[in-house]
Design a protein around this motif. Structure first.
Motif, PDB file in Angstrom:
ATOM      1  N   LYS A 134      -2.739   6.115   4.233  1.00 46.34           N
ATOM      2  CA  LYS A 134      -2.350   4.698   4.137  1.00 46.34           C
ATOM      3  C   LYS A 134      -2.526   3.963   5.462  1.00 46.34           C
ATOM      4  CE  LYS A 134       1.753   5.891   2.828  1.00 46.34           C
ATOM      5  NZ  LYS A 134       1.475   7.334   2.725  1.00 46.34           N
ATOM      6  N   SER A 135      -2.042   4.556   6.540  1.00 43.62           N
ATOM      7  CA  SER A 135      -2.086   3.874   7.840  1.00 43.62           C
ATOM      8  C   SER A 135      -3.520   3.647   8.298  1.00 43.62           C
ATOM      9  CB  SER A 135      -1.316   4.675   8.893  1.00 43.62           C
ATOM     10  OG  SER A 135       0.046   4.775   8.561  1.00 43.62           O
ATOM     11  N   LEU A 173       0.851  -1.191   0.000  1.00 44.38           N
ATOM     12  CA  LEU A 173       0.000   0.000   0.000  1.00 44.38           C
ATOM     13  C   LEU A 173       0.886   1.241   0.000  1.00 44.38           C
ATOM     14  CD1 LEU A 173      -2.830   1.226   0.165  1.00 44.38           C
ATOM     15  CD2 LEU A 173      -2.718   0.985   2.657  1.00 44.38           C
ATOM     16  N   GLU A 207       2.568  -1.151   4.384  1.00 46.75           N
ATOM     17  CA  GLU A 207       2.244   0.205   3.945  1.00 46.75           C
ATOM     18  C   GLU A 207       3.366   1.180   4.230  1.00 46.75           C
ATOM     19  OE1 GLU A 207       1.544   3.119   5.719  1.00 46.75           O
ATOM     20  OE2 GLU A 207       1.597   2.360   7.784  1.00 46.75           O
ATOM     21  N   ALA A 226      -5.115   0.946   6.112  1.00 49.84           N
ATOM     22  CA  ALA A 226      -4.583  -0.371   6.448  1.00 49.84           C
ATOM     23  C   ALA A 226      -5.224  -0.896   7.728  1.00 49.84           C
ATOM     24  CB  ALA A 226      -3.072  -0.302   6.597  1.00 49.84           C
ATOM     25  N   VAL A 261      -0.858  -6.520   4.957  1.00 50.98           N
ATOM     26  CA  VAL A 261      -0.612  -5.241   4.283  1.00 50.98           C
ATOM     27  C   VAL A 261       0.751  -4.714   4.713  1.00 50.98           C
ATOM     28  CG1 VAL A 261      -1.389  -2.857   4.001  1.00 50.98           C
ATOM     29  CG2 VAL A 261      -3.075  -4.702   4.175  1.00 50.98           C
TER      30      VAL A 261
END
Length: 241
Positions: free
Chosen positions: A21-22, A13, A111, A25, A109
């Motif tokens: 993103k965080s 990601l 990221e 995720a 994931v």
């Protein structure tokens, strides 16, 4: 001959700093490997500088240890566990290490702003489920990034404002570069749908990533640089992400 895919695979990601993103995720409900923890330390002499400045360019892939990140991803796919660094963005240093496990999850994931840098390598190693690049409005990303960095005390206010303005102007170029590296550009809703598809084991995500990569076939390799075009320098200075 292509490598045999591992039973456990990773969704990479990517996206500009502050693109969400965080938080996305976390919403996916899967184990999350923080690729920011693989930054080089502030004393590393190979850290690049922002052109015309003494600031370290933490937005350059040259400030990040891609080899260590890939090694951890592969170990997770093979064994379900690995040891990762605990990195402090405020001090630009690795403060410790910690165990990280998947708990039997078939997909996880990874990221970070440099996730697109390792798309090709993860595909070659047979561990890639999908690669995504979050995109949105640069002004929204600017506000989200600045508020987060101020709240977490990542760096001085003048540094954060200089960096934020630079990244807002460069954001469309950042997305274009990450797309060229093989990450599929999308908004949050579509990204969640593709992560769900990866968990379900469908092939739509993988073939779409290959299609994105195919659009750049025959093009010159994308150089390792930040959105502002910095190159490696031997003189470290204070900086932040």
């Amino acid at each position: 001959m292509s490598p045999q895919p591992h039973p456990t695979r990773v969704v990479l990601l990517a996206g500009p700093s502050g693109s969400g993103k965080s938080s996305l995720a976390a919403r996916a409900g899967l184990p999350v490997l923080r690729l920011d923890d693989f930054y080089k330390e502030g004393v590393d002499p190979t850290l690049p500088l922002v052109p015309g400045s003494t600031d370290i360019d933490w937005d350059s892939p040259l400030s990040w240890d891609a080899e260590a990140a890939v090694a951890s991803i592969v170990e997770l796919c093979r064994t379900g566990r690995t040891t990762v660094p605990v990195y402090s963005l405020a001090t630009s240093s690795r403060e410790d290490t910690e165990a990280f496990g998947l708990g039997g999850a078939p997909v996880f994931v990874a990221e970070g702003i440099f996730a697109a840098e390792i798309v090709t390598r993860c595909r070659e190693l047979g561990v890639l489920a999908d690669a995504l690049c979050l995109r949105g409005r640069p002004s929204t990303t600017f506000r989200r990034r600045l508020l987060r960095d101020l709240r977490e005390g990542r760096k001085s206010v003048p540094f954060l404002l200089r960096r934020g303005w630079r990244l807002m102007r460069a954001e469309r170029g950042i997305v274009a570069r990450q797309t060229a590296l093989g990450a599929y550009p999308c908004a949050r809703a579509e990204a969640l749908e593709r992560i769900e598809a990866a968990v379900a084991g469908t092939t739509v995500a993988e073939t779409a990533v290959e299609a994105v990569a195919g659009t750049t076939a025959g093009a010159a390799p994308v150089p390792a640089q930040s959105a502002t075009g910095s190159v490696a320098s031997s003189a470290p200075a204070a900086g932040g992400r």
